[in-house]
Motif scaffolding. Structure first.
Motif, PDB file in Angstrom:
ATOM      1  N   ALA A   1       9.410  15.118  -4.237  1.00  0.00           N
ATOM      2  CA  ALA A   1       8.991  14.577  -2.978  1.00  0.00           C
ATOM      3  C   ALA A   1       9.085  13.288  -2.700  1.00  0.00           C
ATOM      4  CB  ALA A   1       7.625  15.513  -2.339  1.00  0.00           C
ATOM      5  N   HIS A   2       8.715  12.258  -3.897  1.00  0.00           N
ATOM      6  CA  HIS A   2       8.718  10.912  -3.647  1.00  0.00           C
ATOM      7  C   HIS A   2      10.094  10.510  -3.627  1.00  0.00           C
ATOM      8  CE1 HIS A   2       7.526   6.939  -4.442  1.00  0.00           C
ATOM      9  NE2 HIS A   2       8.494   6.829  -5.293  1.00  0.00           N
ATOM     10  N   VAL A   3      11.088  11.436  -4.440  1.00  0.00           N
ATOM     11  CA  VAL A   3      12.325  10.842  -4.498  1.00  0.00           C
ATOM     12  C   VAL A   3      13.123  11.300  -3.211  1.00  0.00           C
ATOM     13  CG1 VAL A   3      14.571  11.183  -5.673  1.00  0.00           C
ATOM     14  CG2 VAL A   3      12.663  10.923  -6.990  1.00  0.00           C
ATOM     15  N   HIS A   4      12.517  12.308  -2.445  1.00  0.00           N
ATOM     16  CA  HIS A   4      13.194  12.514  -1.149  1.00  0.00           C
ATOM     17  C   HIS A   4      12.876  11.674  -0.131  1.00  0.00           C
ATOM     18  CE1 HIS A   4      14.551  15.209   2.125  1.00  0.00           C
ATOM     19  NE2 HIS A   4      13.416  15.068   2.722  1.00  0.00           N
ATOM     20  N   ARG A   5      11.568  11.054  -0.201  1.00  0.00           N
ATOM     21  CA  ARG A   5      11.365   9.909   0.531  1.00  0.00           C
ATOM     22  C   ARG A   5      12.216   8.644   0.463  1.00  0.00           C
ATOM     23  NH1 ARG A   5       6.197  12.014  -0.557  1.00  0.00           N
ATOM     24  NH2 ARG A   5       5.698   9.985  -1.910  1.00  0.00           N
ATOM     25  N   LEU A   6      12.382   8.464  -0.625  1.00  0.00           N
ATOM     26  CA  LEU A   6      13.171   7.307  -1.102  1.00  0.00           C
ATOM     27  C   LEU A   6      14.466   7.523  -0.401  1.00  0.00           C
ATOM     28  CD1 LEU A   6      12.239   6.618  -4.787  1.00  0.00           C
ATOM     29  CD2 LEU A   6      11.536   5.387  -2.983  1.00  0.00           C
ATOM     30  N   HIS A   7      15.267   8.667  -0.460  1.00  0.00           N
ATOM     31  CA  HIS A   7      16.319   8.964   0.285  1.00  0.00           C
ATOM     32  C   HIS A   7      16.371   8.828   1.728  1.00  0.00           C
ATOM     33  CE1 HIS A   7      20.177  10.893   0.807  1.00  0.00           C
ATOM     34  NE2 HIS A   7      19.550  11.933   1.559  1.00  0.00           N
ATOM     35  N   GLN A   8      15.060   9.082   2.129  1.00  0.00           N
ATOM     36  CA  GLN A   8      14.824   8.844   3.727  1.00  0.00           C
ATOM     37  C   GLN A   8      14.478   7.312   3.921  1.00  0.00           C
ATOM     38  OE1 GLN A   8      11.968  11.729   4.552  1.00  0.00           O
ATOM     39  NE2 GLN A   8      13.486  13.342   5.059  1.00  0.00           N
ATOM     40  N   GLN A   9      14.638   6.544   3.017  1.00  0.00           N
ATOM     41  CA  GLN A   9      14.446   5.002   3.281  1.00  0.00           C
ATOM     42  C   GLN A   9      12.838   4.801   3.881  1.00  0.00           C
ATOM     43  OE1 GLN A   9      16.779   2.633   2.495  1.00  0.00           O
ATOM     44  NE2 GLN A   9      17.544   4.528   1.413  1.00  0.00           N
TER      45      GLN A   9
ATOM     46  N   SER B   1       7.186   4.019   0.715  1.00  0.00           N
ATOM     47  CA  SER B   1       7.668   4.520  -0.773  1.00  0.00           C
ATOM     48  C   SER B   1       8.493   3.868  -1.498  1.00  0.00           C
ATOM     49  CB  SER B   1       8.257   6.057  -0.462  1.00  0.00           C
ATOM     50  OG  SER B   1       7.290   6.554   0.354  1.00  0.00           O
ATOM     51  N   ILE B   2       9.322   3.090  -0.770  1.00  0.00           N
ATOM     52  CA  ILE B   2      10.498   2.165  -1.586  1.00  0.00           C
ATOM     53  C   ILE B   2       9.612   1.082  -2.448  1.00  0.00           C
ATOM     54  CG2 ILE B   2      12.572   0.941  -1.506  1.00  0.00           C
ATOM     55  CD1 ILE B   2      13.383   2.307   0.745  1.00  0.00           C
ATOM     56  N   GLU B   3       8.556   0.402  -1.509  1.00  0.00           N
ATOM     57  CA  GLU B   3       7.844  -0.562  -2.157  1.00  0.00           C
ATOM     58  C   GLU B   3       6.925  -0.339  -3.242  1.00  0.00           C
ATOM     59  OE1 GLU B   3       7.679  -3.478   1.913  1.00  0.00           O
ATOM     60  OE2 GLU B   3       5.924  -2.297   1.287  1.00  0.00           O
ATOM     61  N   THR B   4       6.457   0.773  -3.118  1.00  0.00           N
ATOM     62  CA  THR B   4       5.494   1.373  -4.175  1.00  0.00           C
ATOM     63  C   THR B   4       5.922   2.462  -5.291  1.00  0.00           C
ATOM     64  OG1 THR B   4       4.727   3.101  -2.600  1.00  0.00           O
ATOM     65  CG2 THR B   4       3.708   0.876  -2.539  1.00  0.00           C
ATOM     66  N   SER B   5       7.198   2.506  -5.155  1.00  0.00           N
ATOM     67  CA  SER B   5       7.960   3.560  -5.975  1.00  0.00           C
ATOM     68  C   SER B   5       7.422   3.616  -7.520  1.00  0.00           C
ATOM     69  CB  SER B   5       9.423   3.637  -5.912  1.00  0.00           C
ATOM     70  OG  SER B   5       9.957   4.690  -6.820  1.00  0.00           O
TER      71      SER B   5
ATOM     72  N   SER C   1       0.890  -1.288   0.136  1.00  0.00           N
ATOM     73  CA  SER C   1       0.169   0.129  -0.036  1.00  0.00           C
ATOM     74  C   SER C   1       1.129   1.352  -0.026  1.00  0.00           C
ATOM     75  CB  SER C   1      -0.854   0.226   1.304  1.00  0.00           C
ATOM     76  OG  SER C   1      -0.066   0.031   2.617  1.00  0.00           O
ATOM     77  N   PHE C   2       0.388   2.393  -0.439  1.00  0.00           N
ATOM     78  CA  PHE C   2       0.954   3.515  -0.406  1.00  0.00           C
ATOM     79  C   PHE C   2       1.256   4.220   0.921  1.00  0.00           C
ATOM     80  CE2 PHE C   2      -1.273   3.482  -4.654  1.00  0.00           C
ATOM     81  CZ  PHE C   2      -0.207   3.478  -5.581  1.00  0.00           C
ATOM     82  N   SER C   3       2.265   4.998   0.972  1.00  0.00           N
ATOM     83  CA  SER C   3       2.405   5.642   2.394  1.00  0.00           C
ATOM     84  C   SER C   3       1.381   6.689   2.305  1.00  0.00           C
ATOM     85  CB  SER C   3       3.747   6.285   2.319  1.00  0.00           C
ATOM     86  OG  SER C   3       4.200   7.334   1.250  1.00  0.00           O
ATOM     87  N   ASP C   4       1.100   7.249   3.739  1.00  0.00           N
ATOM     88  CA  ASP C   4       0.167   8.107   3.864  1.00  0.00           C
ATOM     89  C   ASP C   4       0.530   9.516   3.003  1.00  0.00           C
ATOM     90  OD1 ASP C   4      -1.087   6.403   5.512  1.00  0.00           O
ATOM     91  OD2 ASP C   4      -0.333   7.282   7.304  1.00  0.00           O
ATOM     92  N   ARG C   5       1.772   9.822   2.907  1.00  0.00           N
ATOM     93  CA  ARG C   5       2.240  11.141   2.324  1.00  0.00           C
ATOM     94  C   ARG C   5       1.976  11.049   0.752  1.00  0.00           C
ATOM     95  NH1 ARG C   5       1.661  16.328   1.981  1.00  0.00           N
ATOM     96  NH2 ARG C   5       3.477  17.082   0.794  1.00  0.00           N
ATOM     97  N   GLY C   6       2.450   9.494   0.316  1.00  0.00           N
ATOM     98  CA  GLY C   6       2.247   9.449  -0.919  1.00  0.00           C
ATOM     99  C   GLY C   6       0.763   9.399  -1.555  1.00  0.00           C
TER     100      GLY C   6
END
Length: 561
Positions: free
Chosen positions: A490-498, A502-506, A435-440
């Motif tokens: 912003a999505h790429v920034h969340r990937l940077h924050q691990q 976000s990584i699973e649904t990128s 599932s997507f992150s809340d922010r995503g």
């Protein structure tokens, strides 16, 4: 044999002249005539008068029938009102037959000369189409003169006299002959004019001529029924009521011998008596039957009950094939159907939002069903526009034709994209159990809200052609692109924050953003078309009055005007 050939060719010229006048009037004033009929819905007498006026202009009760049937089939007119219009159409035909039997020999060359000059010099303009109407009037008057001249030697032939004298004792057979001729010539007016001319030449007797006139009226009712047969039940009810009203005229047949004796004492010519009978017969019959339109409507509803057939796929509502001869009306019908496609795509977007936030299967099922409806309506609009010969369209009409087909294609593609987006969301949530992150999810919802607003504004711009709204639409397109880039970053920034979700649904997240970007471009294309038309100075084809109904339906609360 040569004389008979001349007579048949003169009859063909008469039929062709009435056809040219009818199509020319419909092309120039079709939208105005439809507006006149549309404004006559208040009461039966007003509708009756509108039927007289429209038929007098187009010289065809069948053309008026097609307009009334179109209104009823689209739910824009009640059945009693349409029946009142059809009664008025019969009187309008009788009035035109009287006018055309005056001595207008001087008018034929004048109309033909002026009409040809206008038509050849300004083909695709309103003046050119009016020239076409004048040509038709000239041909009608010329054909009537030729029929009189050609019929004279035929009246001297003993075989022809024996043939027509066989009808003298059977007025019912004469009525059948009149009905057949009206159907074959596609015009009761042509049948009546020919009958009066032949009677004046002495080829047929007065009783036979009156029977043929009654039959010609019935033939026009049969024509309207044949045209309405492939249409929906409401349209067939109009044609059925019209036919029953005309069949009621058969009650006059037993009174014809008495009527003929009385008419012989008036001292008028036979041709004048035939035309006067046609006018009096239709006027009296229609005025007497006008109060019964409500009863006739209920009878037709009983004889032709509505049978709902639902195969699960939406069917076009506004693509009236009888309007194809009038480009303005046909384009207006295509606009209304295209707006229906836009409403379906808007509903698909709403269900896509549900699919993003919920795990229920119902939104996905509804999106797939709606996409089938979009495909069906798109196919209907595409085939309808393909039946319109673009070489006959004026420049503004051709431009509007292109705008309609472009938006229909864009909306069909949008439906496919939304269905593919649903597949990606469904695969992520069910197959991969992610599932997507809340922010995503919040970011996708922001884009979705702006996308829905742009679709609504794009449909409004398509309908109105307003340049201010078009500029606002393109401004919102740029705003969407800016927001799309910010959210991707912003999505790429969340990937940077691990962030795990976000990584699973990128991959799916970025693909959905890209799909929304494509949808936004499709929805905003109407803005470019509106601004290009304004910059070129071509303007927009005048809005058909029936569009106002759709516009009222389309402007739902919360939609930009």
């Amino acid at each position: 044999m040569l004389t008979l050939l001349h007579l048949l060719s003169s009859i063909a010229l008469l039929v062709w002249g009435t056809h040219i006048v009818r199509t020319g009037i419909m092309r120039v004033y079709g939208s105005h005539l439809r507006r006149l009929l549309g404004h006559s819905m208040a009461n039966s007498p007003l509708a009756f008068a509108a039927g007289i006026g429209v038929t007098a202009l187009v010289q065809s009760s069948n053309a008026t029938a097609l307009l009334a049937i179109s209104f009823v089939s689209q739910g824009l007119m009640t059945l009693p009102t349409a029946l009142a219009i059809m009664l008025g159409a019969d009187v309008g035909t009788a009035l035109m037959s009287r006018i055309l039997t005056f001595d207008l020999s001087w008018l034929s060359p004048l109309c033909t000369l002026v009409g040809v000059c206008l038509f050849l010099s300004r083909k695709q303009t309103r003046a050119g189409q009016l020239g076409r109407v004048l040509i038709g009037l000239g041909l009608i008057i010329l054909a009537l003169q030729l029929i009189v001249v050609t019929a004279e030697p035929i009246t001297e032939a003993r075989g022809m006299r024996v043939l027509f004298s066989s009808l003298a004792g059977d007025t019912l057979l004469a009525a059948v002959v009149g009905a057949l001729f009206a159907v074959l010539s596609y015009s009761s007016l042509a049948a009546v004019l020919l009958t009066a001319t032949l009677a004046g030449a002495g080829l047929i007797s007065l009783p036979v001529a009156l029977g043929v006139v009654i039959g010609a009226n019935i033939g026009s009712g049969v024509l309207a029924w044949l045209n309405a047969t492939p249409q929906l039940v409401p349209a067939r009810r109009v044609a059925l009521g019209n036919l029953l009203y005309k069949l009621a005229g058969l009650l006059v047949l037993p009174l014809l011998p008495i009527l003929v004796e009385w008419m012989a004492t008036l001292g008028f010519s036979v041709q004048t008596q035939v035309i006067a009978f046609h006018l009096a017969y239709n006027s009296l019959r229609c005025v007497l039957l006008l109060p019964t339109v409500g009863l006739m409507a209920r009878l037709c509803e009983r004889l032709l009950p509505e049978r709902l057939v639902d195969n699960g796929i939406a069917q076009p509502r506004h693509l009236d094939p009888t309007a194809l001869d009038t480009p303005t009306l046909a384009l207006a019908n295509a606009v209304r159907e295209t707006l229906r496609i836009g409403d379906l795509v808007e509903a698909m977007l709403a269900h896509l939002r549900e699919a993003l936030h919920e795990d229920r299967p119902e939104p996905g099922e509804e999106i797939r069903r709606l996409d089938d409806d979009v495909d069906a309506l798109y196919s209907g609009v595409k085939l309808y526009l393909a039946r319109m010969p673009r070489e006959d369209l004026a420049e503004q009409e051709s431009q509007r034709w292109a705008e309609i087909i472009e938006l229909a294609i864009n909306l069909e593609q949008a439906g496919d994209i939304i269905e593919h987006m649903l597949g990606k969301v469904h695969n992520l949530k069910t197959s991969k159990r992610r599932s997507f992150s809340d922010r995503g999810l919040d970011e996708l919802s922001q884009l979705h809200a702006l996308l829905s607003a742009n679709l609504s504004l794009g449909l409004s711009v398509f309908l109105s052609g307003d340049t201010h709204s078009a500029r606002q639409l393109l401004q919102q397109k740029r705003q969407f692109r800016k927001l799309e880039r910010e959210l991707a970053h912003a999505h790429v920034h969340r990937l940077h924050q691990q962030v795990k979700e976000s990584i699973e649904t990128s991959a799916t997240h970025l693909e959905l953003i890209a799909d929304m970007k494509r949808l936004n471009s499709l929805f905003c294309s109407a803005g470019y078309a509106a601004l290009e038309g304004h910059a070129s100075g071509k303007g927009r084809v005048p809005t058909e009055p029936t569009l106002d109904v759709n516009a009222a339906e389309h402007q739902l609360p919360g939609k930009p005007a």
